[in-house]
Design an enzyme around this catalytic site. Structure first.
Site, PDB file in Angstrom:
ATOM      1  N   GLY A 147       0.962   2.848   9.773  1.00  0.00           N
ATOM      2  CA  GLY A 147       0.824   2.637   8.334  1.00  0.00           C
ATOM      3  C   GLY A 147       1.720   1.488   7.903  1.00  0.00           C
ATOM      4  O   GLY A 147       1.283   0.337   7.781  1.00  0.00           O
ATOM      5  N   GLU A 258      -2.064  -6.457  -4.928  1.00  0.00           N
ATOM      6  CA  GLU A 258      -2.216  -5.003  -5.006  1.00  0.00           C
ATOM      7  C   GLU A 258      -0.924  -4.357  -5.533  1.00  0.00           C
ATOM      8  O   GLU A 258      -0.959  -3.467  -6.378  1.00  0.00           O
ATOM      9  CB  GLU A 258      -2.542  -4.505  -3.589  1.00  0.00           C
ATOM     10  CG  GLU A 258      -2.482  -3.024  -3.390  1.00  0.00           C
ATOM     11  CD  GLU A 258      -2.949  -2.604  -1.976  1.00  0.00           C
ATOM     12  OE1 GLU A 258      -3.526  -3.420  -1.250  1.00  0.00           O
ATOM     13  OE2 GLU A 258      -2.730  -1.435  -1.628  1.00  0.00           O
ATOM     14  N   GLN A 352      10.753  18.237 -17.194  1.00  0.00           N
ATOM     15  CA  GLN A 352      11.975  18.961 -17.586  1.00  0.00           C
ATOM     16  C   GLN A 352      12.029  19.166 -19.099  1.00  0.00           C
ATOM     17  O   GLN A 352      12.349  20.259 -19.575  1.00  0.00           O
ATOM     18  CB  GLN A 352      13.202  18.163 -17.095  1.00  0.00           C
ATOM     19  CG  GLN A 352      14.489  18.948 -17.116  1.00  0.00           C
ATOM     20  CD  GLN A 352      14.460  20.099 -16.108  1.00  0.00           C
ATOM     21  OE1 GLN A 352      13.694  20.093 -15.164  1.00  0.00           O
ATOM     22  NE2 GLN A 352      15.283  21.108 -16.355  1.00  0.00           N
TER      23      GLN A 352
HETATM   24  C1  LIG Z   1      -3.667   8.740  -1.501  1.00  0.00           C
HETATM   25  C2  LIG Z   1      -3.497   7.558  -0.582  1.00  0.00           C
HETATM   26  C3  LIG Z   1      -4.388   6.491  -0.673  1.00  0.00           C
HETATM   27  C4  LIG Z   1      -4.275   5.421   0.216  1.00  0.00           C
HETATM   28  N1  LIG Z   1      -5.233   4.432   0.189  1.00  0.00           N
HETATM   29  C5  LIG Z   1      -5.235   3.503   1.197  1.00  0.00           C
HETATM   30  C6  LIG Z   1      -6.322   2.581   1.321  1.00  0.00           C
HETATM   31  O1  LIG Z   1      -7.254   2.553   0.500  1.00  0.00           O
HETATM   32  N2  LIG Z   1      -6.311   1.721   2.380  1.00  0.00           N
HETATM   33  C7  LIG Z   1      -5.309   1.711   3.303  1.00  0.00           C
HETATM   34  O2  LIG Z   1      -5.371   0.919   4.233  1.00  0.00           O
HETATM   35  N3  LIG Z   1      -4.269   2.564   3.200  1.00  0.00           N
HETATM   36  C8  LIG Z   1      -4.207   3.463   2.180  1.00  0.00           C
HETATM   37  N4  LIG Z   1      -3.157   4.358   2.086  1.00  0.00           N
HETATM   38  C9  LIG Z   1      -2.118   4.315   3.107  1.00  0.00           C
HETATM   39  C10 LIG Z   1      -0.719   3.907   2.628  1.00  0.00           C
HETATM   40  O3  LIG Z   1      -0.674   2.538   2.336  1.00  0.00           O
HETATM   41  C11 LIG Z   1       0.260   4.331   3.731  1.00  0.00           C
HETATM   42  O4  LIG Z   1       0.334   5.748   3.692  1.00  0.00           O
HETATM   43  C12 LIG Z   1       1.631   3.731   3.585  1.00  0.00           C
HETATM   44  O5  LIG Z   1       1.602   2.342   3.825  1.00  0.00           O
HETATM   45  C13 LIG Z   1       2.665   4.362   4.533  1.00  0.00           C
HETATM   46  O6  LIG Z   1       2.190   4.426   5.840  1.00  0.00           O
HETATM   47  P1  LIG Z   1       2.254   5.807   6.653  1.00  0.00           P
HETATM   48  O7  LIG Z   1       1.655   6.860   5.813  1.00  0.00           O
HETATM   49  O8  LIG Z   1       1.679   5.593   7.991  1.00  0.00           O
HETATM   50  O9  LIG Z   1       3.789   6.131   6.789  1.00  0.00           O
HETATM   51  P2  LIG Z   1       4.748   5.642   7.973  1.00  0.00           P
HETATM   52  O10 LIG Z   1       4.609   4.181   8.155  1.00  0.00           O
HETATM   53  O11 LIG Z   1       4.568   6.520   9.148  1.00  0.00           O
HETATM   54  O12 LIG Z   1       6.170   5.924   7.335  1.00  0.00           O
HETATM   55  C14 LIG Z   1       6.816   7.200   7.387  1.00  0.00           C
HETATM   56  C15 LIG Z   1       8.224   7.030   6.800  1.00  0.00           C
HETATM   57  O13 LIG Z   1       8.972   6.110   7.610  1.00  0.00           O
HETATM   58  C16 LIG Z   1       9.460   5.069   6.793  1.00  0.00           C
HETATM   59  N5  LIG Z   1       9.466   3.811   7.535  1.00  0.00           N
HETATM   60  C17 LIG Z   1       8.476   3.267   8.288  1.00  0.00           C
HETATM   61  N6  LIG Z   1       8.839   2.085   8.762  1.00  0.00           N
HETATM   62  C18 LIG Z   1      10.109   1.861   8.317  1.00  0.00           C
HETATM   63  C19 LIG Z   1      11.034   0.787   8.451  1.00  0.00           C
HETATM   64  N7  LIG Z   1      10.750  -0.309   9.163  1.00  0.00           N
HETATM   65  N8  LIG Z   1      12.232   0.910   7.841  1.00  0.00           N
HETATM   66  C20 LIG Z   1      12.543   2.019   7.123  1.00  0.00           C
HETATM   67  N9  LIG Z   1      11.702   3.050   6.936  1.00  0.00           N
HETATM   68  C21 LIG Z   1      10.503   2.964   7.521  1.00  0.00           C
HETATM   69  C22 LIG Z   1       8.486   4.984   5.621  1.00  0.00           C
HETATM   70  O14 LIG Z   1       9.064   4.343   4.500  1.00  0.00           O
HETATM   71  C23 LIG Z   1       8.211   6.463   5.381  1.00  0.00           C
HETATM   72  O15 LIG Z   1       9.239   7.004   4.622  1.00  0.00           O
HETATM   73  C24 LIG Z   1      -3.223   5.395   1.177  1.00  0.00           C
HETATM   74  C25 LIG Z   1      -2.302   6.457   1.218  1.00  0.00           C
HETATM   75  C26 LIG Z   1      -2.437   7.529   0.382  1.00  0.00           C
HETATM   76  C27 LIG Z   1      -1.457   8.664   0.513  1.00  0.00           C
END
Ligand SMILES: Cc1cc2nc3c(=O)[nH]c(=O)nc-3n(C[C@H](O)[C@H](O)[C@H](O)COP(=O)(O)OP(=O)(O)OC[C@H]3O[C@@H](n4cnc5c(N)ncnc54)[C@H](O)[C@@H]3O)c2cc1C
Length: 395
Positions: A147, A258, A352
């Site tokens: 992600g 975005e 709250q």
């Molecule tokens: C409702 C919803 C709609 C969405 N719509 C779309 C969409 O239309 N298209 C699309 O492509 N995506 C979409 N997303 C995806 C969204 O952009 C990702 O969930 C987001 O970028 C985070 O990626 P991840 O969930 O894999 O978390 P991860 O990358 O696994 O992160 C997990 C945790 O680790 C932390 N972390 C990761 N890397 C680092 C770093 N280098 N330094 C410090 N902390 C770090 C993150 O901040 C987070 O706290 C959507 C998500 C949701 C929940």
């Protein structure tokens, strides 16, 4: 002149619009607000259960709202960036975070890269009907195993004669169940690092595109969120969007627009729940007085208003730079980070102030918190924003 006439008194009711907006922007603001309040807000609760219907796209298109800042040559209104910002703000009056997100993915996330990098044929095929609301767009970056780490995606596109064959999966894709086409981020050369990515425009009815499941969420229930699989999806090389090998840079550019529109929505959402709660604090009494007259509660409003105003100024100033041709990645990241945090903090504080009512669904405040919570994760998490900002100082 009498001495009293020179006394300056504060006028808290004075409303001077921000310098980025003109009379035309304010008229547009009124018309979007009136339209979504009348057409969409009455359905907001129902759409929390059913998700919003596809017909909202042609309805918005009829008003010109799907192409406000898009070129007239493709059916848009040819407005400046601030018209898109006004849309991002006023959609909040539909009372449906999920709807706002679904529309923004269409207009501000998937459409800009097609306009910026697409061929004339691609623009005619996808942008023209998208602005008319006849085709729905989505954007596929995130995968089950990648992600934040966009460079870690595994979806592969392999050249096969004049075609490409795509295999992989994408998750959390907004509009994924309703979309006609996806702007898909793939790897074409895993050995080439950041130069090994390519974007594709993949029709969602192409053989091998599987809409696996509708994902259940904390909030934004009116939007559909999909897990998608791509199994031997064959597309012609005319489906490549932009330059082969430059997809990573194309998508990083896309993310800036975005994030800024998302930040504008956060400010507007925070302002709306603030006003609703202000009314509540004036109506609700405890210990023989309005709860808003307790200093503790009054200060909560003061804190919230100050935070909202600071976020608004960041968004407007950054939008002004963006509209003037700059590429202010650091400031966009700051605005996105700050506005998302402010929106969640304000929504939490509004719960709250509502007391038990804040926890009840019928007041709608808890939904604002649930919907807003996404903004600290989607389009780049708080932690990623902090990293972009920190790195911009050479660290
Ligand atoms: C409702 C919803 C709609 C969405 N719509 C779309 C969409 O239309 N298209 C699309 O492509 N995506 C979409 N997303 C995806 C969204 O952009 C990702 O969930 C987001 O970028 C985070 O990626 P991840 O969930 O894999 O978390 P991860 O990358 O696994 O992160 C997990 C945790 O680790 C932390 N972390 C990761 N890397 C680092 C770093 N280098 N330094 C410090 N902390 C770090 C993150 O901040 C987070 O706290 C959507 C998500 C949701 C929940």
């Amino acid at each position: 002149m009498a001495a009293t006439e020179t006394v300056l008194k504060p006028d808290f009711g004075a409303k001077r619009r921000h310098f980025i907006f003109t009379d035309e922007h304010e008229q547009l603001r009124e018309s979007i607000r009136g339209f979504v309040t009348k057409e969409f807000a009455p359905h907001a609760e129902e759409w929390e259960i059913t998700t919003f219907p596809d017909e909202v796209f042609p309805k918005l298109a009829k008003q010109g709202f799907l192409g406000l800042d898009k070129p007239e040559s493709y059916g848009g209104e040819g407005g400046d960036y601030f018209t898109a910002l006004v849309m991002g703000e006023e959609m909040v009056h539909a009372n449906s975070g999920g709807l706002t997100m679904g529309v923004a993915v269409h207009t501000d996330m998937a459409m800009p890269p097609i306009l910026a990098f697409g061929t004339e044929e691609q623009k005619q095929e996808w942008v023209v009907p998208a602005i008319k609301g006849e085709k729905i767009l989505c954007l596929g970056i995130t995968e089950p195993d990648a992600g934040s780490d966009v460079a870690g995606i595994k979806t592969r596109a392999v050249k096969d004669g004049d075609d490409y064959i795509i295999n992989g999966s994408k998750t959390y894709i907004t509009n994924g169940h309703r979309a006609d086409v996806i702007v898909l981020v793939t790897k074409t050369d895993p050995e080439a690092g950041y130069d090994g990515f390519t974007l594709f425009l993949v029709p969602m009815d192409a053989p091998g595109v599987i809409r696996e499941k509708k994902l259940e969420k904390l909030g934004m229930h009116a939007s559909d969120t999909a897990l998608l699989a791509f199994q031997d999806v064959r597309v012609p090389d005319t489906a490549v969007l932009g330059q082969v090998g430059k997809g990573f840079y194309h998508i990083m550019w896309e993310l800036q627009g975005e994030r800024l529109i998302g930040a504008a929505g956060c400010v507007a959402g925070a302002q709306k729940v603030f006003e609703k709660t202000l009314q509540y604090a004036q109506d609700r009494t405890a210990f023989g007085r309005q709860i808003g007259k307790f200093q503790v509660i009054r200060h909560k409003f003061a804190e919230m208003a100050t935070k909202i105003e600071s976020a608004r100024q960041m968004v407007y100033t950054t939008a002004w730079r963006h509209n003037n041709g700059e590429y202010p990645v650091r400031e966009i990241s700051m605005a996105k980070l700050h506005a998302a945090r402010v929106a969640v903090e304000v929504a939490d504080e509004c719960i709250q102030i509502h007391g038990g009512a804040g926890y009840m669904r019928e007041y709608g405040v808890e939904r604002v918190w649930r919907d807003m919570r996404l903004n600290r994760i989607g389009a780049g998490t708080d932690e990623i924003m902090l990293d972009v900002i920190g790195r911009s100082y050479g660290l």
